[in-house]
Design a protein around this motif. Structure first.
Motif, mmCIF file in Angstrom:
data_model
loop_
_atom_site.group_PDB
_atom_site.id
_atom_site.type_symbol
_atom_site.label_atom_id
_atom_site.label_comp_id
_atom_site.label_asym_id
_atom_site.label_seq_id
_atom_site.Cartn_x
_atom_site.Cartn_y
_atom_site.Cartn_z
ATOM 1 N N GLU A 1 17.412 7.401 16.748
ATOM 2 C CA GLU A 1 17.122 6.088 17.175
ATOM 3 C C GLU A 1 15.543 5.801 17.459
ATOM 4 O OE1 GLU A 1 19.223 3.567 17.215
ATOM 5 O OE2 GLU A 1 21.205 4.831 17.148
ATOM 6 N N ARG A 2 14.758 6.666 17.750
ATOM 7 C CA ARG A 2 13.203 6.622 17.922
ATOM 8 C C ARG A 2 13.297 5.509 19.062
ATOM 9 N NH1 ARG A 2 13.218 10.668 14.801
ATOM 10 N NH2 ARG A 2 11.364 10.700 13.311
ATOM 11 N N HIS A 3 14.051 5.624 19.967
ATOM 12 C CA HIS A 3 14.028 4.516 20.971
ATOM 13 C C HIS A 3 14.987 5.059 22.189
ATOM 14 C CE1 HIS A 3 14.218 0.563 22.819
ATOM 15 N NE2 HIS A 3 13.118 0.429 22.006
ATOM 16 N N PHE A 4 14.463 5.154 23.360
ATOM 17 C CA PHE A 4 15.317 5.518 24.475
ATOM 18 C C PHE A 4 16.380 4.482 24.734
ATOM 19 C CE2 PHE A 4 12.252 8.674 25.046
ATOM 20 C CZ PHE A 4 12.819 9.782 26.020
ATOM 21 N N THR A 5 16.099 3.372 24.976
ATOM 22 C CA THR A 5 17.217 2.203 25.298
ATOM 23 C C THR A 5 18.226 2.036 24.154
ATOM 24 O OG1 THR A 5 15.196 0.916 26.179
ATOM 25 C CG2 THR A 5 17.442 -0.160 25.927
ATOM 26 N N ARG A 6 17.877 2.199 22.960
ATOM 27 C CA ARG A 6 19.063 2.069 22.074
ATOM 28 C C ARG A 6 19.910 3.466 22.108
ATOM 29 N NH1 ARG A 6 15.121 -0.243 18.661
ATOM 30 N NH2 ARG A 6 14.582 1.731 17.451
ATOM 31 N N SER B 1 34.520 4.398 24.822
ATOM 32 C CA SER B 1 33.721 4.189 23.082
ATOM 33 C C SER B 1 32.740 4.924 23.003
ATOM 34 C CB SER B 1 33.223 2.716 23.554
ATOM 35 O OG SER B 1 31.943 2.733 24.623
ATOM 36 N N ARG B 2 32.334 5.208 21.690
ATOM 37 C CA ARG B 2 31.131 5.809 21.318
ATOM 38 C C ARG B 2 30.281 4.981 20.602
ATOM 39 N NH1 ARG B 2 32.964 11.708 18.936
ATOM 40 N NH2 ARG B 2 34.648 12.423 20.692
ATOM 41 N N MET B 3 29.142 5.044 20.935
ATOM 42 C CA MET B 3 28.189 3.946 19.990
ATOM 43 C C MET B 3 27.980 4.648 18.762
ATOM 44 S SD MET B 3 27.039 1.046 20.863
ATOM 45 C CE MET B 3 26.666 1.049 22.635
ATOM 46 N N PHE B 4 27.914 3.585 17.750
ATOM 47 C CA PHE B 4 27.352 4.039 16.252
ATOM 48 C C PHE B 4 26.500 3.595 15.924
ATOM 49 C CE2 PHE B 4 31.414 6.090 16.485
ATOM 50 C CZ PHE B 4 31.559 7.163 15.537
ATOM 51 N N ALA B 5 26.068 2.295 16.473
ATOM 52 C CA ALA B 5 24.684 1.669 15.741
ATOM 53 C C ALA B 5 24.263 0.694 17.012
ATOM 54 C CB ALA B 5 25.037 0.874 14.673
ATOM 55 N N CYS B 6 22.909 0.410 17.245
ATOM 56 C CA CYS B 6 22.353 -0.470 17.888
ATOM 57 C C CYS B 6 20.971 -0.933 17.522
ATOM 58 C CB CYS B 6 22.201 0.119 19.333
ATOM 59 S SG CYS B 6 21.382 -0.782 20.828
ATOM 60 N N GLU B 7 21.083 -1.872 16.930
ATOM 61 C CA GLU B 7 19.599 -2.247 16.266
ATOM 62 C C GLU B 7 19.314 -3.623 16.490
ATOM 63 O OE1 GLU B 7 19.765 -1.106 12.352
ATOM 64 O OE2 GLU B 7 20.675 -3.170 11.716
ATOM 65 N N GLY B 8 18.076 -4.340 16.347
ATOM 66 C CA GLY B 8 17.772 -5.655 16.484
ATOM 67 C C GLY B 8 18.085 -6.518 15.378
ATOM 68 N N MET B 9 18.508 -7.828 15.541
ATOM 69 C CA MET B 9 18.721 -8.589 14.430
ATOM 70 C C MET B 9 17.260 -9.509 13.985
ATOM 71 S SD MET B 9 22.235 -10.312 16.071
ATOM 72 C CE MET B 9 22.877 -10.952 14.330
ATOM 73 N N VAL B 10 17.521 -9.824 12.567
ATOM 74 C CA VAL B 10 16.206 -10.403 11.996
ATOM 75 C C VAL B 10 16.737 -11.852 11.372
ATOM 76 C CG1 VAL B 10 15.080 -8.383 11.740
ATOM 77 C CG2 VAL B 10 16.506 -9.213 10.043
ATOM 78 N N VAL B 11 15.715 -12.484 10.971
ATOM 79 C CA VAL B 11 15.968 -13.730 10.581
ATOM 80 C C VAL B 11 16.112 -13.563 8.880
ATOM 81 C CG1 VAL B 11 15.264 -16.351 10.293
ATOM 82 C CG2 VAL B 11 14.783 -15.206 12.366
ATOM 83 N N VAL B 12 16.832 -14.087 8.106
ATOM 84 C CA VAL B 12 16.902 -13.969 6.910
ATOM 85 C C VAL B 12 16.762 -15.394 6.006
ATOM 86 C CG1 VAL B 12 18.224 -13.336 4.583
ATOM 87 C CG2 VAL B 12 18.256 -11.840 6.821
ATOM 88 N N CYS B 13 15.989 -15.677 5.118
ATOM 89 C CA CYS B 13 15.837 -17.021 4.678
ATOM 90 C C CYS B 13 15.545 -16.747 3.172
ATOM 91 C CB CYS B 13 14.794 -17.757 5.323
ATOM 92 S SG CYS B 13 13.150 -16.827 5.406
ATOM 93 N N GLY B 14 15.296 -17.811 2.427
ATOM 94 C CA GLY B 14 14.920 -18.020 1.020
ATOM 95 C C GLY B 14 13.481 -17.558 0.971
ATOM 96 N N ALA B 15 13.129 -16.762 -0.361
ATOM 97 C CA ALA B 15 11.936 -16.410 -0.399
ATOM 98 C C ALA B 15 10.823 -17.338 -0.234
ATOM 99 C CB ALA B 15 11.794 -15.703 -1.912
ATOM 100 N N GLN B 16 10.908 -18.774 -0.515
ATOM 101 C CA GLN B 16 10.131 -19.615 -0.478
ATOM 102 C C GLN B 16 10.039 -20.400 0.943
ATOM 103 O OE1 GLN B 16 7.858 -19.632 -3.096
ATOM 104 N NE2 GLN B 16 9.105 -18.113 -3.738
ATOM 105 N N HIS B 17 10.726 -19.939 1.868
ATOM 106 C CA HIS B 17 10.794 -20.656 3.020
ATOM 107 C C HIS B 17 9.709 -20.392 3.726
ATOM 108 C CE1 HIS B 17 12.529 -21.737 6.912
ATOM 109 N NE2 HIS B 17 13.546 -22.325 6.436
#
Length: 312
Positions: A15-20, A159-175
């Motif tokens: 994860e390269r991150h202790f919290t995740r 439970s067992r965690m398999f992924a924990c990652e941040g979310m990003v904004v996706v937009c059009g290339a010209q946005h």
């Protein structure tokens, strides 16, 4: 040095991150840090270079990382071998999952590998929303559900965690937001959003994040399909928020209109989590067949394959 310490070390290294890593392990961060410190003391030196946002492996950590993965894989192979002897010749494995598991888990490939190892086990798969899947696990109709973890964790479910990652904004290339960094949620309130339907866990996470910040946003497009969500953003019709790996996979796909990615400030970045939820405690399912499948899924080679899969 024991297997639990090695599992903790590998989680932080991946994860390269202790919290995740602590979320993935269902372990409080102070306990994880103490485990890593004890391992470093036992081995006589630091294994990680720590910074405010990420951690990196030291040369000694790089060496241990490969060896630790091999040791954990051998331990899981040994458990599977014993499990086969103890009666996995017949039985049933019922899996439930939310939509859009790729690129986190290649579930069809994983089930195929399991079938090759345990040919006598009947396999069932159901796709549904998070709440319905959790109810089916609790009622015993599903052995394992791949979904967002339940918070707070119910006493009767593990439970067992398999992924924990941040979310990003996706937009059009010209946005105008294309390529922007350190955006705040307040910077997005005047945009039109493309969203998944309210019963999707990703949608609930986004709604909760804006509500917690005291902000309102406008959903102009509501769909029930992740590729459609990303295609709407690519056409400049709206922006959308998705896990970073999903956005990166779509950005590499040259078959459709190009997309751009913008990142959020760490303080505002929702963390999307994927866990295997089951009846059981302390990270172990109650049934041998469910334990065998999760052990197979967490083998290093399976994790590597899942990490390289593109979103469907």
């Amino acid at each position: 040095m024991d297997l639990k310490q090695l599992e903790h070390f590998v989680a932080v290294a991946e994860e390269r991150h202790f919290t995740r890593a602590s979320r993935r392990l269902n372990l409080v961060q102070s306990g994880l840090s103490a485990s890593i410190r004890a391992l470093e003391e036992d081995l006589g030196g630091p294994l990680f270079i720590r910074s405010t946002r990420r951690v990196a492996l030291t040369p000694a950590g790089e060496v241990l990382f490969e060896e630790a993965r091999n040791v954990l894989a051998a331990a899981r192979d040994a458990r599977n071998a014993v499990t086969q002897v103890h009666g996995l010749a017949r039985g049933r494995l019922s899996i439930g999952a939310i939509h859009g598991l790729a690129p986190f888990i290649d579930l069809p490939a994983s089930l195929g590998t399991f079938r090759a190892a345990f040919g006598g086990i009947d396999i069932e798969l159901t796709l549904d929303g998070s709440r319905a899947l959790i109810d089916e696990v609790r009622d015993g109709r599903i052995d394992i559900a791949f979904t967002q973890p339940v918070m707070p964790a119910p006493d009767d479910l593990g439970s067992r965690m398999f992924a924990c990652e941040g979310m990003v904004v996706v937009c059009g290339a010209q946005h105008p937001l294309a390529g922007a960094g350190d955006l705040r949620l307040a910077d997005l309130v005047n945009e039109t959003f493309a969203d998944l339907r309210p019963d999707w866990s990703v949608r609930r996470l986004i709604d909760q994040s804006f509500a917690a910040a005291g902000l309102q946003r406008r959903t102009g497009f509501e769909v029930n399909d992740m590729p459609m969500l990303l295609d709407l953003a690519a056409q400049g019709l709206a922006i959308t928020l998705v896990p970073e790996s999903v956005a990166a996979a779509r950005a590499r796909d040259t078959r459709g209109a190009p997309v751009a990615i913008a990142t959020l400030h760490a303080a505002d970045e929702p963390c999307w989590e994927l866990a295997a939820v089951f009846k059981g405690r302390q990270g172990e399912p109650l049934t041998p067949v469910a334990r065998a499948f999760l052990d197979l899924l967490q083998l290093p080679e399976m994790a590597t394959e899942a990490a390289t899969e593109e979103a469907g």
